[in-house]
Motif scaffolding. Structure first.
Motif, PDB file in Angstrom:
ATOM      1  N   GLU A  72       6.225  10.408  -0.387  1.00 27.67           N
ATOM      2  CA  GLU A  72       6.734   9.283   0.407  1.00 27.67           C
ATOM      3  C   GLU A  72       8.004   9.658   1.185  1.00 27.67           C
ATOM      4  O   GLU A  72       8.375   8.976   2.125  1.00 27.67           O
ATOM      5  CB  GLU A  72       6.988   8.046  -0.462  1.00 27.67           C
TER       6      GLU A  72
ATOM      7  N   ARG B  17       3.817  -0.611   5.195  1.00 27.94           N
ATOM      8  CA  ARG B  17       2.438  -0.710   4.682  1.00 27.94           C
ATOM      9  C   ARG B  17       1.757   0.659   4.696  1.00 27.94           C
ATOM     10  O   ARG B  17       1.038   1.010   3.769  1.00 27.94           O
ATOM     11  CB  ARG B  17       1.635  -1.728   5.514  1.00 27.94           C
TER      12      ARG B  17
ATOM     13  N   GLU C 145       2.855   2.663   1.756  1.00 33.04           N
ATOM     14  CA  GLU C 145       2.126   2.234   0.544  1.00 33.04           C
ATOM     15  C   GLU C 145       0.725   2.812   0.529  1.00 33.04           C
ATOM     16  O   GLU C 145       0.237   3.302  -0.497  1.00 33.04           O
ATOM     17  CB  GLU C 145       2.046   0.697   0.490  1.00 33.04           C
TER      18      GLU C 145
END
Lengths: 368, 326
Positions: free
Chosen positions: A333, A349, A352
């Motif tokens: 990430e 989003r 994720e």
């Protein structure tokens, strides 16, 4: 309407202080403190050994593609060493030694070439741009920084590095033109290492020198022996002084040679013969500086051995620390970090989604 | 409140931001003495001097590259590229550096610059002066892409763009520069980047547009109501990137019908992205295929034929009626 000659009176200087055997021209020899001379020598040696180690790491698959700088130690360090910490530097991608001189950590250099974005980080107290790969594009940033310095009336200057191939790019010409028009406090340092991958200088330009291109933009150019650190340092110090005192830009052409590969993905045997390389080997920047320092009584033989051992240990420490960092880094990430000041809901989003996909990939890979 | 054209409103935004913040600089071709070829920067050199309103050499990459350097150093440059059709000269500076320096330096540097350029057709201009290629920038991570549609929102968005910590590409619909006036308050007004606005309420069909297509879309909505009793809900994107589809998706869940309007070429255009988002977020609410009213996928014609190329209110009316009839 008669035809009449328009006479140009410009001339260029070529500067060489230390010949290839380490003999010094005492009329031109700069007066530099002994500890500074030793520091330069030690950094040059470090640059060479670090380059060798990086090449080694690449061959072992521990880092990715890497552009070696061997042969160009004097032409980049001599210029960067004339800057103050408050000055700015905009390197291309073969100025790893200049960056380390300015305060870039070995760990960040290794991390970057090992494929970690974190390696691009610029240390808090270092006023340098990260390396720039698109050829010549960084020269304009140095000009913009210098224009901003002029607007803010600081006594600082900006220095940018680029190669001989870069002088064919439009951005190089736009940068020189802007610098001339706005009398920006910027120093253009060309690492003329004779080759842009496989393309020799003769196919980049019909100009006899790169330095002369400055004349067309209304400011001085100087050609120096790029393997002579005293010449590079002196020319740079003079150009920096000009810029600081409001006299505008200078173009410095450092005549040097790329002794190694363009990058580790390159094979120079395809396009150049070894005879030329041998000629340049005899002009090695480190050996001649070492001879000069030995003759001058600043350096003793034992000291060079001591430096070699210290440097070896330093590099080993740097490699170990960076490989330890690699084990700690790598959370996927983190690729979403530093994209914008704030991630939009859409990007949040996607982050994720990436994490979920990554988790599923790993699960599938684990289960075969 | 004064009634201003878009040109005057943008001038007001630039002037007020320069008064408030000495980091704000203007640079570009003819932006100083001439005040810009469309006069957006008119008079600013007299107030702020040639140090802050910089007439540059004719070199777009030079302008943007220098602006990147200034921004990294801590200034807030606003550069003008005379027409969006010339931004390709500087595209690599935006893509290779403005968009990436924050990431490349891992947050040490950022590039708070604005690139202003007039875009779009319908003004009987020369070649390269009518294109609508905002997707190049909307497709580039690290940039923001903003397009206002009237005097008041152009002023508010420009203020936000200048204050934004990331590089903003600000395309000004040149067809609207002097097309109409709006009340623009002297007091500060901003609009958030990345948030579309609903400019007309309606329950039958959702219409998504931006820039110079907004007045046409509103005209079309009037006709549809008056002649056909169709209530159109119109959204003005204002920001193409980052694109927030929340309001639009919500609206389509209500209306079940959508039409996207842009003068940009159709294929891979903003409409394609909006339709994709509707497929992802509102597929089961759609009662008919989404329609696009766009420029065609051809080189923009010289102006003798541009009327047939550009979307207009009639094309929009037909598209809305077709989607409702299907």
């Amino acid at each position: 309407m008669p035809k009449k000659p328009l006479l140009f009176t410009h001339q260029l200087e070529y500067l060489s202080i230390l010949d290839e055997n380490g003999n010094v021209d005492q009329t031109l020899e700069p007066e530099l403190p002994e500890d500074f001379l030793l520091k330069l020598y030690r950094y040059m040696l470090f640059g060479r050994r670090f380059d060798e180690r990086m090449l080694n790491l690449q061959r072992q698959g521990r880092i990715g593609t890497f552009p070696p700088l061997t042969g160009q130690e004097a032409s980049q360090l001599g210029a960067a060493a004339a800057l103050k910490p408050s000055d700015w530097m905009a390197p291309a991608f073969r100025e790893g030694l200049a960056e380390i001189w300015r305060g870039k950590s070995m760990e960040n250099t290794i991390l970057y070439y090992a494929g970690y974005d974190e390696g691009g980080a610029v240390e808090e107290d270092r006023n340098d741009l990260p390396l720039a790969i698109p050829v010549s594009s960084q020269t304009l940033h140095a000009v913009g920084i210098a224009m901003a310095m002029k607007y803010r009336q600081t006594p600082d200057v900006a220095m940018t590095f680029f190669g001989d191939g870069a002088t064919s790019e439009g951005d190089f010409h736009e940068a020189l033109n802007f610098a001339g028009v706005f009398q920006a406090p910027v120093i253009f340092v060309c690492q003329n290492n004779q080759w842009a991958i496989s393309t020799p200088l003769s196919k980049q330009t019909r100009s006899e020198t790169i330095a002369q291109k400055a004349i067309g933009y209304g400011f001085p150019g100087v050609q120096v022996d790029g393997n002579d650190i005293l010449a590079v340092y002196s020319a740079s110090a003079q150009a920096i002084e000009r810029a600081r005192s409001g006299e505008g830009p200078t173009l410095i052409e450092c005549l040097t040679y790329r002794m190694g590969l363009h990058t580790t993905a390159d094979d120079p045997t395809k396009y150049r013969n070894n005879e030329d390389v041998k000629v340049w080997e005899s002009r090695d920047p480190i050996r001649r500086f070492q001879t000069y320092l030995l003759n001058k009584g600043v350096l003793a033989e034992e000291k060079t051995q001591q430096y070699e051992e210290e440097i070896k240990a330093e590099i080993q420490g740097g490699v170990e620390r960076s490989e330890k960092l690699m084990n700690e880094l790598g959370a996927p990430e983190d690729m979403f970090a530093h994209q914008y000041a704030e991630l939009s809901p859409h990007l949040l989003r996607q982050r994720e989604e990436m994490l979920e996909q990554w988790r599923l990939d790993q699960k599938e890979e684990k289960n075969g | 409140m004064a009634k201003l054209t878009m040109v005057q409103a943008l001038n007001l935004a630039l002037r007020q931001e320069m008064e408030k913040d000495d980091r704000v600089m203007l640079l570009g071709e003819d932006v100083g003495v001439d005040g810009g070829v469309f006069r957006v920067t008119d008079g600013l050199i007299d107030i702020f001097g040639a140090e802050r309103v910089i007439d540059t050499p004719l070199a777009e990459s030079g302008i943007v590259g220098a602006a990147i350097g200034m921004a990294v150093y801590g200034l807030r440059p606003v550069c003008e590229i005379q027409f969006s059709g010339f931004t390709y000269f500087n595209f690599h500076q935006l893509e290779s550096h403005a968009a990436r320096l924050r990431h490349r330096s891992q947050g040490k540097y950022h590039v708070p610059m604005v690139l202003r350029a007039p875009y779009g057709g319908g003004v009987r201009a020369l070649e390269h002066h009518s294109e609508s290629r905002e997707v190049y920038y909307a497709h580039t991570p690290g940039l923001k892409m903003v397009i206002p549609s009237g005097p008041r929102n152009s002023r508010a968005l420009m203020v936000s763009a200048i204050r934004d910590p990331d590089p903003v590409i600000f395309f000004e619909p040149k067809a609207l520069y002097r097309a109409f006036r709006e009340e623009v308050p002297e007091e500060e007004e901003t609009l958030p980047l990345g948030v579309p606005v609903k400019v007309r309420e309606g329950g039958d069909v959702t219409l998504v547009a931006y820039g110079a297509m907004i007045p046409l879309s509103l005209d079309a909505a009037e006709v549809l109501k008056a002649k056909h009793g169709i209530e159109v809900e119109v959204f003005d994107l204002l920001t193409l990137s980052p694109l927030d589809d929340t309001l639009i998706t919500e609206s389509v869940r209500k209306t079940g019908h959508a039409v996207v309007v842009h003068e940009a070429h159709r294929s891979f255009g903003p409409g394609a992205e909006i339709m994709a988002r509707l497929m992802e977020e509102a597929f089961f609410y759609l009662e008919a295929p989404v329609k696009r009213v766009t420029g065609y996928d051809i080189v923009y014609p010289l102006f003798a034929r541009e009327k047939a190329y550009m979307p207009n209110a009639m094309r929009i009316v037909r598209a809305v009626r077709e989607t409702l009839a299907s």
